[in-house]
Every structure is written in structure tokens, then in C-alpha cells.
Scaffold this active site. Structure first.
Site, PDB file in Angstrom:
ATOM      1  N   CYS A 183     -19.181  -6.961   4.837  1.00  0.00           N
ATOM      2  CA  CYS A 183     -18.582  -5.545   4.995  1.00  0.00           C
ATOM      3  C   CYS A 183     -17.350  -5.625   4.140  1.00  0.00           C
ATOM      4  O   CYS A 183     -16.639  -6.450   3.702  1.00  0.00           O
ATOM      5  CB  CYS A 183     -18.129  -5.568   6.423  1.00  0.00           C
ATOM      6  SG  CYS A 183     -17.433  -3.743   6.885  1.00  0.00           S
ATOM      7  N   ARG A 216     -17.488  -2.761  18.607  1.00  0.00           N
ATOM      8  CA  ARG A 216     -16.918  -3.988  18.159  1.00  0.00           C
ATOM      9  C   ARG A 216     -15.491  -4.056  19.038  1.00  0.00           C
ATOM     10  O   ARG A 216     -14.684  -3.027  18.869  1.00  0.00           O
ATOM     11  CB  ARG A 216     -16.575  -4.127  16.753  1.00  0.00           C
ATOM     12  CG  ARG A 216     -16.119  -5.239  16.633  1.00  0.00           C
ATOM     13  CD  ARG A 216     -15.852  -5.728  15.165  1.00  0.00           C
ATOM     14  NE  ARG A 216     -17.188  -5.879  14.530  1.00  0.00           N
ATOM     15  CZ  ARG A 216     -17.440  -5.058  13.263  1.00  0.00           C
ATOM     16  NH1 ARG A 216     -16.774  -4.372  12.890  1.00  0.00           N
ATOM     17  NH2 ARG A 216     -18.691  -5.169  12.984  1.00  0.00           N
ATOM     18  N   CYS A 247       1.017  -1.168  -0.082  1.00  0.00           N
ATOM     19  CA  CYS A 247       0.101  -0.109  -0.033  1.00  0.00           C
ATOM     20  C   CYS A 247       0.941   1.293   0.210  1.00  0.00           C
ATOM     21  O   CYS A 247       1.770   1.232   0.774  1.00  0.00           O
ATOM     22  CB  CYS A 247      -0.897  -0.051   1.273  1.00  0.00           C
ATOM     23  SG  CYS A 247      -2.007   1.402   1.405  1.00  0.00           S
ATOM     24  N   CYS A 253     -15.791  -9.494   6.554  1.00  0.00           N
ATOM     25  CA  CYS A 253     -15.362  -8.329   6.388  1.00  0.00           C
ATOM     26  C   CYS A 253     -14.061  -8.233   5.403  1.00  0.00           C
ATOM     27  O   CYS A 253     -13.130  -9.269   5.822  1.00  0.00           O
ATOM     28  CB  CYS A 253     -15.025  -7.481   7.722  1.00  0.00           C
ATOM     29  SG  CYS A 253     -14.281  -5.960   7.465  1.00  0.00           S
ATOM     30  N   CYS A 301       0.723   0.482  10.382  1.00  0.00           N
ATOM     31  CA  CYS A 301       0.204  -0.723   9.346  1.00  0.00           C
ATOM     32  C   CYS A 301       1.294  -1.642   8.790  1.00  0.00           C
ATOM     33  O   CYS A 301       2.211  -1.069   8.112  1.00  0.00           O
ATOM     34  CB  CYS A 301      -0.659  -0.166   8.307  1.00  0.00           C
ATOM     35  SG  CYS A 301      -1.366  -1.346   7.263  1.00  0.00           S
ATOM     36  N   CYS A 338       0.198   4.997   6.873  1.00  0.00           N
ATOM     37  CA  CYS A 338      -0.516   4.788   8.189  1.00  0.00           C
ATOM     38  C   CYS A 338       0.795   4.059   9.044  1.00  0.00           C
ATOM     39  O   CYS A 338       1.152   2.900   8.891  1.00  0.00           O
ATOM     40  CB  CYS A 338      -1.680   3.939   7.925  1.00  0.00           C
ATOM     41  SG  CYS A 338      -2.800   4.475   6.793  1.00  0.00           S
ATOM     42  N   CYS A 340     -19.279   1.539   9.400  1.00  0.00           N
ATOM     43  CA  CYS A 340     -18.622   1.035  10.532  1.00  0.00           C
ATOM     44  C   CYS A 340     -17.323   1.865  10.455  1.00  0.00           C
ATOM     45  O   CYS A 340     -16.407   1.931   9.596  1.00  0.00           O
ATOM     46  CB  CYS A 340     -18.085  -0.284   9.934  1.00  0.00           C
ATOM     47  SG  CYS A 340     -16.899  -1.086  11.187  1.00  0.00           S
TER      48      CYS A 340
HETATM   49  N1  SAM Z   1      -6.792   0.116   3.418  1.00  0.00           N
HETATM   50  C1  SAM Z   1      -7.908   0.357   4.005  1.00  0.00           C
HETATM   51  C2  SAM Z   1      -7.925   1.446   4.876  1.00  0.00           C
HETATM   52  O1  SAM Z   1      -7.003   1.898   5.493  1.00  0.00           O
HETATM   53  O2  SAM Z   1      -9.089   2.036   5.232  1.00  0.00           O
HETATM   54  C3  SAM Z   1      -8.371  -0.995   4.657  1.00  0.00           C
HETATM   55  C4  SAM Z   1      -7.847  -1.519   5.694  1.00  0.00           C
HETATM   56  S1  SAM Z   1      -7.010  -1.019   7.201  1.00  0.00           S
HETATM   57  C5  SAM Z   1      -5.817  -2.209   7.349  1.00  0.00           C
HETATM   58  C6  SAM Z   1      -8.277  -1.009   8.311  1.00  0.00           C
HETATM   59  C7  SAM Z   1      -8.073  -0.479   9.692  1.00  0.00           C
HETATM   60  O3  SAM Z   1      -7.462  -1.445  10.437  1.00  0.00           O
HETATM   61  C8  SAM Z   1      -7.226   0.702  10.060  1.00  0.00           C
HETATM   62  O4  SAM Z   1      -7.826   1.842   9.505  1.00  0.00           O
HETATM   63  C9  SAM Z   1      -6.786   0.554  11.275  1.00  0.00           C
HETATM   64  O5  SAM Z   1      -7.774   1.375  12.305  1.00  0.00           O
HETATM   65  C10 SAM Z   1      -6.787  -0.828  11.620  1.00  0.00           C
HETATM   66  N2  SAM Z   1      -5.362  -1.601  11.860  1.00  0.00           N
HETATM   67  C11 SAM Z   1      -4.577  -1.605  10.901  1.00  0.00           C
HETATM   68  N3  SAM Z   1      -3.433  -2.097  11.449  1.00  0.00           N
HETATM   69  C12 SAM Z   1      -3.469  -2.182  12.783  1.00  0.00           C
HETATM   70  C13 SAM Z   1      -2.856  -2.554  13.779  1.00  0.00           C
HETATM   71  N4  SAM Z   1      -1.753  -3.109  13.643  1.00  0.00           N
HETATM   72  N5  SAM Z   1      -3.301  -2.592  14.976  1.00  0.00           N
HETATM   73  C14 SAM Z   1      -4.516  -2.309  15.387  1.00  0.00           C
HETATM   74  N6  SAM Z   1      -5.330  -1.784  14.205  1.00  0.00           N
HETATM   75  C15 SAM Z   1      -4.945  -1.830  12.924  1.00  0.00           C
HETATM   76  C1  DTB Z   2     -10.949  -2.750  12.333  1.00  0.00           C
HETATM   77  O1  DTB Z   2     -11.325  -1.584  13.078  1.00  0.00           O
HETATM   78  N1  DTB Z   2     -10.006  -3.595  12.538  1.00  0.00           N
HETATM   79  C2  DTB Z   2      -9.831  -4.531  11.744  1.00  0.00           C
HETATM   80  C3  DTB Z   2     -10.906  -4.072  10.218  1.00  0.00           C
HETATM   81  N2  DTB Z   2     -11.503  -2.957  11.038  1.00  0.00           N
HETATM   82  C4  DTB Z   2     -10.465  -3.960   8.827  1.00  0.00           C
HETATM   83  C5  DTB Z   2      -8.658  -4.595  11.165  1.00  0.00           C
HETATM   84  C6  DTB Z   2      -7.585  -4.788  12.046  1.00  0.00           C
HETATM   85  C7  DTB Z   2      -6.032  -4.985  11.895  1.00  0.00           C
HETATM   86  C8  DTB Z   2      -5.400  -5.480  12.590  1.00  0.00           C
HETATM   87  C9  DTB Z   2      -3.750  -5.759  12.213  1.00  0.00           C
HETATM   88  C10 DTB Z   2      -3.756  -6.782  10.909  1.00  0.00           C
HETATM   89  O2  DTB Z   2      -4.315  -7.707  11.250  1.00  0.00           O
HETATM   90  O3  DTB Z   2      -3.222  -6.319  10.094  1.00  0.00           O
HETATM   91 FE1  SF4 Z   3      -2.818   1.242   3.502  1.00  0.00          FE
HETATM   92 FE2  SF4 Z   3      -2.593   0.186   5.831  1.00  0.00          FE
HETATM   93 FE3  SF4 Z   3      -3.151   2.657   5.736  1.00  0.00          FE
HETATM   94 FE4  SF4 Z   3      -4.992   0.748   4.940  1.00  0.00          FE
HETATM   95  S1  SF4 Z   3      -4.248   1.052   7.018  1.00  0.00           S
HETATM   96  S2  SF4 Z   3      -4.382   2.541   3.683  1.00  0.00           S
HETATM   97  S3  SF4 Z   3      -3.619  -0.611   4.250  1.00  0.00           S
HETATM   98  S4  SF4 Z   3      -1.187   1.705   4.896  1.00  0.00           S
END
Ligand code: SAM
Ligand code: DTB
Ligand code: SF4
Length: 349
Positions: A145, A277, A69, A113, A76, A73, A205
Site C-alpha cells: 500500500c 482498520r 511537508c 504500507c 501532522c 494538516c 484505503c
Molecule cells: N502525505 C500523505 C497524505 O497526507 O495523504 C500521506 C501520509 S499522512 C501522514 C496519512 C494519514 O495519516 C493522514 O491523512 C491522517 O489521517 C493520518 N495521521 C497523520 N498524523 C496523524 C496523527 N497525529 N494522529 C492520527 N492520525 C494521523
Molecule cells: C492511516 O489512516 N493511518 C496511518 C496510515 N493511514 C498512513 C498513519 C498514522 C499516523 C500516525 C501519526 C504518525 O505516526 O506520524
Molecule cells: Fe503532509 Fe502530513 Fe498533511 Fe500528509 S498529513 S500532506 S505529510 S502535512
């Protein structure tokens, strides 16, 4: 208004259980800072007024496109710029996704989801494939979702037409702290996507993450933004940061379980009609701590041994916990109602 006075004046009154979008930061802070057991007791009362406390919605997460990506973030595992151990893969096929949905349904999930490591949805073949996946899972009688990054109103409408039930797009934290974690898209971009999703009549959500180095004020600020949306998100995921090696937040200490309880309880009180959640981070929480979160109003979990890229308790472990606590998985489509902005605008003033 001084700390605690809002609670004293309104405790047990109608104003503490009604759904409203005119919260002040002080009111939410007063709730957040209540003595924890008082807060849990109160949140449990609000929960019972609006929800069946024995039912917990079970969602299964599947990463349909992983890694690579362009966004930054800081939490991530899937951002291309960080050197994480995540295994990058392009979009899964509809068949692979259908198999995963069957397994999730057999494990007790009523919602699937689908997550993609995209900055935004593009009108291309991959999006058409996602629309097919949505149709396929919907036909199995499961709620679907998607969390695919930013969407336009037209794209949200296409997802709605394909039978999508909810769209996940988190605001992640307060507006003030946001820039410490993400710089490649703005807080307003996120709110714009939420608006587009709402206009398409999808359920929203949206929640965030705690444990990223934010202050209590930031947690309160995040809830203020969500609770003052014209219509509250139907689902509010509260994630504990899962620190991932290679990301800027890799060294963050895991958030205290009782901080999760406090956050879940406050969310429950300020958005009484929403499903809260208990999301990422359950693997690091004891069963007792999770039980407190359910008592405090958590009405949904992600189940299955993987979140998107990080581990999570297995279905059978969660079902054992449900049995011990007297909880049962909620059936699909129980909360179905028309949530387009026009249809709910009379509820918001
Ligand atoms: N790329 C899309 C976005 O950013 O909207 C969808 C996937 S993204 C991984 C969805 C959400 O997962 C993020 O907005 C964040 O709130 C949560 N998330 C991602 N990595 C995480 C982590 N290491 N620990 C907790 N929550 C996480
Ligand atoms: C949300 O609030 N938590 C989920 C879902 N929406 C997409 C994602 C959690 C991701 C945790 C880190 C991972 O597994 O990469
Ligand atoms: Fe990309 Fe991760 Fe950010 Fe979603 S949360 S936009 S997958 S860097």
C-alpha cells in the site's frame, strides 16, 4: 425519520447487512447513537456475515520520506511549518525498504504500507524509486500500500502496473469540519485522488481521524461521505488522534477508547464489505478496549513499534493479544478481486 426508528424498523433485516451507497445522514446518526452494547452486538453480526471474525489483517507502516511537508494538516508531525521533534529524512533506498519489509513479514505482517510526507506525487526520480520499492515488496508475496499524497490517474496507473495493491488517502473528517484542520488542499481534491485510484483498478484505503475537536455529527458526516462513494473503500482506517507536540492539535485530549469502539462499530455497519482498520492510537487503548473493537468489526491493524513517526505496540505484544483473543493474522491477497470502476459499477445501483 425520528432517532432510533431506522434501527427499530430494520434491525436484523437484510437491509441492515447489505452493501449500499444511498445512506442518509439520519440513518447513520441513528446507528452511531445506538446504545453502545446494542451497537457492538449488531456490528458483530454484520461483521460475521461478511468476514471471518477470527482473521485480522496485519499491516506494517514505514515512513519512506519523513517531514518537511508543505501542507498544513493540523494533526501532522511532518508539516514543515510546525516545530515538532520529527527527524526529517529524504527518500529511503530500495534496500532499506526491502529490509524493513522482511522484518515486517517475519513479525506477521501481510501488508506493507509506505508513507511519504508529500503533498502530491511528482513524475520524477523519487517516484521511479517508489515504483521500484513497490515491485520489490510485491515480489516478496506481501500486499503493498502507498500513501504519497494526491495522485493523478496516470500516476495511480503506474503504481498499479508496478504491483501496488492499495492506495491510502484519507478524507480525515467531515466536509464541514475539514477546513478547521487543513487549508492547503480541499476536500474535493481528496475525493478526486480517490477517484483516480479507483479508475486505475487499485483498491482504495480511506478513512479518518477522531479526537480533533469534531462533533459526533462530523464523525457521522465523514462516514456518510465514505459510505456513499459509488464503491466503498476496501479498507477504512479509523485513527484516534495522536496529539503531537508542536502541532496546532497538540493540546487535544486523547479520545475515549469507547468512542473508538462506537466509531469502529458504526463504520462496520455502514460499509459491511470493507475492512475496518483500528489504526493510530492503539498504544493509548487497553487490551480490553481493543478487544471490543475487534468484536465490533475491526478486521485490521497497523503493527510494529512505529506508525509513521509515533510509537505503536510491538509485533510480539500484538501477537500475544491475538493469541489471548483467538485471532490470527490474515494471509496476503485473500481479498483480491478486480475493483476497477467498470467492473464493479453493476454493484452500485
Ligand atoms: N502525505 C500523505 C497524505 O497526507 O495523504 C500521506 C501520509 S499522512 C501522514 C496519512 C494519514 O495519516 C493522514 O491523512 C491522517 O489521517 C493520518 N495521521 C497523520 N498524523 C496523524 C496523527 N497525529 N494522529 C492520527 N492520525 C494521523
Ligand atoms: C492511516 O489512516 N493511518 C496511518 C496510515 N493511514 C498512513 C498513519 C498514522 C499516523 C500516525 C501519526 C504518525 O505516526 O506520524
Ligand atoms: Fe503532509 Fe502530513 Fe498533511 Fe500528509 S498529513 S500532506 S505529510 S502535512
Amino acid at each position: 425519520m425520528g432517532k432510533g426508528s431506522f434501527i427499530k424498523q430494520n434491525y436484523q433485516e437484510k437491509s441492515m447487512t447489505e452493501i449500499r451507497s444511498n445512506w442518509t445522514k439520519e440513518e447513520i446518526a441513528d446507528i452511531y447513537h445506538m446504545p453502545l452494547l446494542e451497537l457492538v452486538y449488531h456490528a458483530a453480526g454484520v461483521h460475521r456475515k461478511h468476514h471471518d471474525p477470527r482473521e485480522v489483517q496485519v499491516s506494517s507502516l514505514l515512513s519512506i520520506k519523513t517531514g518537511g511537508c508543505v501542507e498544513d494538516c493540523g494533526y501532522c508531525s511532518q508539516a514543515a511549518r510546525y516545530h515538532t521533534n520529527v527527524k526529517v529524512h529524504k527518500l529511503l533506498s530500495s534496500e532499506e525498504v526491502a529490509i524493513a519489509a522482511d522484518n515486517a513479514k517475519a513479525g506477521g505482517a501481510s501488508r506493507m504500507c509506505l508513507g511519504a510526507a508529500w503533498r502530491e506525487v511528482r513524475d520524477n526520480k523519487d517516484f521511479d524509486k517508489v515504483l521500484d520499492m513497490v515491485k520489490g515488496i510485491n515480489a516478496k508475496g506481501m500486499e503493498v500500500c502507498c500513501t504519497l499524497g494526491m495522485v493523478t490517474e496516470q500516476q495511480a496507473q503506474k503504481l498499479a502496473d508496478a504491483g501496488l495493491y492499495a492506495y491510502n488517502h484519507n478524507i480525515d473528517t467531515s466536509e464541514e469540519f475539514y477546513g478547521e484542520v487543513i487549508t492547503t488542499r480541499s476536500y474535493d481534491d481528496r475525493l478526486e485522488t480517490l477517484k483516480n485510484v479507483r479508475k486505475a483498478g487499485l483498491t482504495v484505503c480511506s478513512g479518518g481521524i477522531i479526537g480533533m475537536g469534531e462533533s459526533a455529527e462530523d464523525r457521522i458526516g465523514m462516514l456518510l461521505t465514505l459510505a456513499n462513494l459509488p464503491v466503498h473503500p476496501e479498507s477504512v482506517p479509523i485513527n484516534a488522534l495522536v496529539p503531537v507536540e508542536g502541532t496546532p492539535l497538540e493540546k487535544m485530549e486523547f479520545v475515549k477508547a469507547l468512542d473508538m469502539v462506537r466509531m469502529v462499530a458504526t463504520t462496520r455497519v455502514v460499509m459491511p464489505g470493507s475492512v475496518v482498520r483500528l489504526s493510530a492510537g492503539r498504544l493509548q487503548m487497553s487490551e480490553e478496549a481493543q478487544a471490543l473493537c475487534f468484536l465490533a468489526g475491526a478486521g485490521s491493524i497497523f503493527a510494529g513499534d512505529k506508525l509513521l513517526t509515533t510509537p505503536n505496540p510491538a509485533f510480539n505484544e500484538d501477537m500475544d493479544l491475538f493469541k489471548t483473543l483467538g485471532l490470527k493474522p490474515k494471509a496476503a491477497f485473500k481479498d483480491k478481486k478486480n475493483t476497477s470502476l467498470e467492473s464493479v459499477s453493476n454493484l452500485t445501483n
